[in-house]
Design a protein around this motif. Sequence first.
Motif, PDB file in Angstrom:
ATOM      1  N   ARG A 361       0.821  -1.214   0.000  1.00 35.14           N
ATOM      2  CA  ARG A 361       0.000   0.000   0.000  1.00 35.14           C
ATOM      3  C   ARG A 361       0.852   1.259   0.000  1.00 35.14           C
ATOM      4  NH1 ARG A 361      -3.950  -1.550   4.548  1.00 35.14           N
ATOM      5  NH2 ARG A 361      -3.633  -3.471   3.391  1.00 35.14           N
ATOM      6  N   SER A 362       2.119   1.173   0.431  1.00 38.12           N
ATOM      7  CA  SER A 362       2.934   2.397   0.330  1.00 38.12           C
ATOM      8  C   SER A 362       3.331   2.686  -1.122  1.00 38.12           C
ATOM      9  CB  SER A 362       4.160   2.376   1.254  1.00 38.12           C
ATOM     10  OG  SER A 362       4.704   1.126   1.330  1.00 38.12           O
ATOM     11  N   PHE A 363       3.010   1.742  -2.023  1.00 40.96           N
ATOM     12  CA  PHE A 363       3.214   1.993  -3.464  1.00 40.96           C
ATOM     13  C   PHE A 363       1.857   2.090  -4.173  1.00 40.96           C
ATOM     14  CE2 PHE A 363       6.579  -0.681  -1.728  1.00 40.96           C
ATOM     15  CZ  PHE A 363       7.699   0.099  -1.972  1.00 40.96           C
ATOM     16  N   GLY A 364       0.799   2.277  -3.385  1.00 43.49           N
ATOM     17  CA  GLY A 364      -0.540   2.392  -3.967  1.00 43.49           C
ATOM     18  C   GLY A 364      -1.098   1.076  -4.466  1.00 43.49           C
ATOM     19  N   CYS A 365      -0.689  -0.061  -3.878  1.00 51.25           N
ATOM     20  CA  CYS A 365      -1.168  -1.359  -4.357  1.00 51.25           C
ATOM     21  C   CYS A 365      -1.137  -2.363  -3.201  1.00 51.25           C
ATOM     22  CB  CYS A 365      -0.282  -1.821  -5.519  1.00 51.25           C
ATOM     23  SG  CYS A 365      -0.807  -3.343  -6.308  1.00 51.25           S
ATOM     24  N   ALA A 366      -2.258  -2.472  -2.502  1.00 54.24           N
ATOM     25  CA  ALA A 366      -2.334  -3.398  -1.370  1.00 54.24           C
ATOM     26  C   ALA A 366      -2.313  -4.841  -1.875  1.00 54.24           C
ATOM     27  CB  ALA A 366      -3.606  -3.114  -0.583  1.00 54.24           C
ATOM     28  N   GLY A 367      -2.030  -5.769  -0.950  1.00 52.96           N
ATOM     29  CA  GLY A 367      -2.073  -7.193  -1.298  1.00 52.96           C
ATOM     30  C   GLY A 367      -0.732  -7.758  -1.744  1.00 52.96           C
ATOM     31  N   TYR A 368       0.272  -6.903  -1.830  1.00 53.25           N
ATOM     32  CA  TYR A 368       1.624  -7.321  -2.236  1.00 53.25           C
ATOM     33  C   TYR A 368       2.648  -6.733  -1.268  1.00 53.25           C
ATOM     34  CZ  TYR A 368      -0.221  -8.764  -6.769  1.00 53.25           C
ATOM     35  OH  TYR A 368      -0.929  -9.401  -7.759  1.00 53.25           O
ATOM     36  N   VAL A 369       3.862  -7.274  -1.292  1.00 53.65           N
ATOM     37  CA  VAL A 369       4.960  -6.627  -0.568  1.00 53.65           C
ATOM     38  C   VAL A 369       6.143  -6.469  -1.524  1.00 53.65           C
ATOM     39  CG1 VAL A 369       4.296  -7.546   1.696  1.00 53.65           C
ATOM     40  CG2 VAL A 369       5.970  -8.806   0.300  1.00 53.65           C
ATOM     41  N   ARG A 370       6.994  -5.508  -1.184  1.00 58.74           N
ATOM     42  CA  ARG A 370       8.216  -5.303  -1.970  1.00 58.74           C
ATOM     43  C   ARG A 370       9.424  -5.752  -1.156  1.00 58.74           C
ATOM     44  NH1 ARG A 370      11.225   0.349  -3.080  1.00 58.74           N
ATOM     45  NH2 ARG A 370      12.040  -0.206  -1.018  1.00 58.74           N
ATOM     46  N   ILE A 371      10.289  -6.522  -1.823  1.00 57.89           N
ATOM     47  CA  ILE A 371      11.536  -6.956  -1.190  1.00 57.89           C
ATOM     48  C   ILE A 371      12.689  -6.337  -1.981  1.00 57.89           C
ATOM     49  CG2 ILE A 371      12.944  -8.940  -0.538  1.00 57.89           C
ATOM     50  CD1 ILE A 371      10.442 -10.646  -0.516  1.00 57.89           C
ATOM     51  N   ALA A 372      13.479  -5.475  -1.331  1.00 56.17           N
ATOM     52  CA  ALA A 372      14.629  -4.858  -2.018  1.00 56.17           C
ATOM     53  C   ALA A 372      15.816  -5.813  -1.864  1.00 56.17           C
ATOM     54  CB  ALA A 372      14.942  -3.503  -1.388  1.00 56.17           C
ATOM     55  N   TYR A 373      16.320  -6.337  -2.997  1.00 54.08           N
ATOM     56  CA  TYR A 373      17.409  -7.323  -2.894  1.00 54.08           C
ATOM     57  C   TYR A 373      18.790  -6.731  -3.206  1.00 54.08           C
ATOM     58  CZ  TYR A 373      16.403  -8.112  -7.920  1.00 54.08           C
ATOM     59  OH  TYR A 373      16.179  -7.965  -9.270  1.00 54.08           O
ATOM     60  N   CYS A 374      18.904  -5.431  -2.974  1.00 58.81           N
ATOM     61  CA  CYS A 374      20.223  -4.779  -3.089  1.00 58.81           C
ATOM     62  C   CYS A 374      20.968  -4.931  -1.755  1.00 58.81           C
ATOM     63  CB  CYS A 374      20.058  -3.312  -3.458  1.00 58.81           C
ATOM     64  SG  CYS A 374      18.856  -2.464  -2.417  1.00 58.81           S
TER      65      CYS A 374
END
Length: 395
Positions: A361-374
């Motif tokens: 939801r912090s990217f305007g899209c609930a139901g998913y998560v973001r994983i930063a792999y850097c």
Amino acid sequence: MISEKMKGFVANSSIIRAMFEEGKKMAEKYGTDRVYDFSLGNPNVPAPDEVREAIVDIVTNTDPVRVHGYMNNSGFEDVRETIARHLNELYGTSYGAGNILMTVGAAGGLNVIFKTLLNPGDEVVTVSPYFGEYRSYAGNFDAVLVESAADPKTFYPDIADLEAKITEKTRVLILNSPNNPTGVVYPKAVLEEIALVLERKSGRYGAPIYLVSDEPYREIAFDGVEVPWIPSIYKNTIVGSSYSKTLSLPGERIGYLVIPSCLDDFENVTAAANVANRILGFVNAPSLMQLVAARCCGAKTDVAYYDRNRKLLYDGLTSCGYECVKPEGAFYLWVKSPEEDETAFAARCKNEEQILVVPGRSFGCAGYVRIAYCVSYETILNALPGFKKVAESYR
Ligand code: PLP
């Protein structure tokens, strides 16, 4: 007392930044090797050797008055000329110094171009999920961010929805490819369709709709995927570029805008952007870093490092049942939450396994998560058993 407007910004302040701070606290409590912080897009790959060599050489051998002095608000003429030439070699364009404006990272560049183009009440359309700061950047100029949901199968823009969202109030469409947070790269055919929509709508409403292409991840693309040069597809495109990710220099705050000469109202746009850079308080992009950027135009980050992480994470998560979008660029994995409320899933990852992921939801899209792999390869390797346990807890 702070302003009413800032109250709103503070209330919606970046959840990602808050998680980054929390990750540091958790590291103190559990030990750095027991906390798996995938929250922030802060590159773990060091800047290429050329960067250090350039800094040392410039500081040692260049007139300090030039290195550290004021200059034209758009940046050093010769730096802009060098960057223009580099782009011409890559994309067969014919840019000169007058088409390049050096900025304080991509964030600075986006604020400069928004200040240049937007009137209060204007609309900026973007495709969700999107980099959450777009809302604040549009808000800085009392413009409104309008979201067009991406096609949920591909996470490419949904052309019909985009068309419906573009109205007579739309001044800018902002796109980001390679995309944060999904990792997708928009294909040329999709961009061509978008160009047709923008041309049609600009004609209908009698004013150009500018496409701002936010491209801090341009050079981080995998498996030979093409990242199309959008100004060659749609003439009213302004590119916002940055060295934060592609040369691992996020703290140095250096980037640039490309404003092609064929742009509608080019002379006024470049003159206004130059002034915007000054009156936003940037004055000019950091001088030493401009000189470094010109020297390191052709330098490359270690894309193979991110690719190795990408494969480990994607294969590791899909093999324990997570549904993931296969990233073609940037360094983010977009994962479907195993339960509808992704904030509950993210909380479970954090509380049970010390794994920090960012709710969609912090990217305007609930139901998913973001994983930063850097992050380091070991961080991913050591986090995978925790991800597996969380997945199993949903069965
Ligand atoms: N745009 C996107 C899509 C980003 O992901 C980021 C940073 O994470 C930025 C812009 C800002 O980049 P910079 O550090 O160059 O200001």
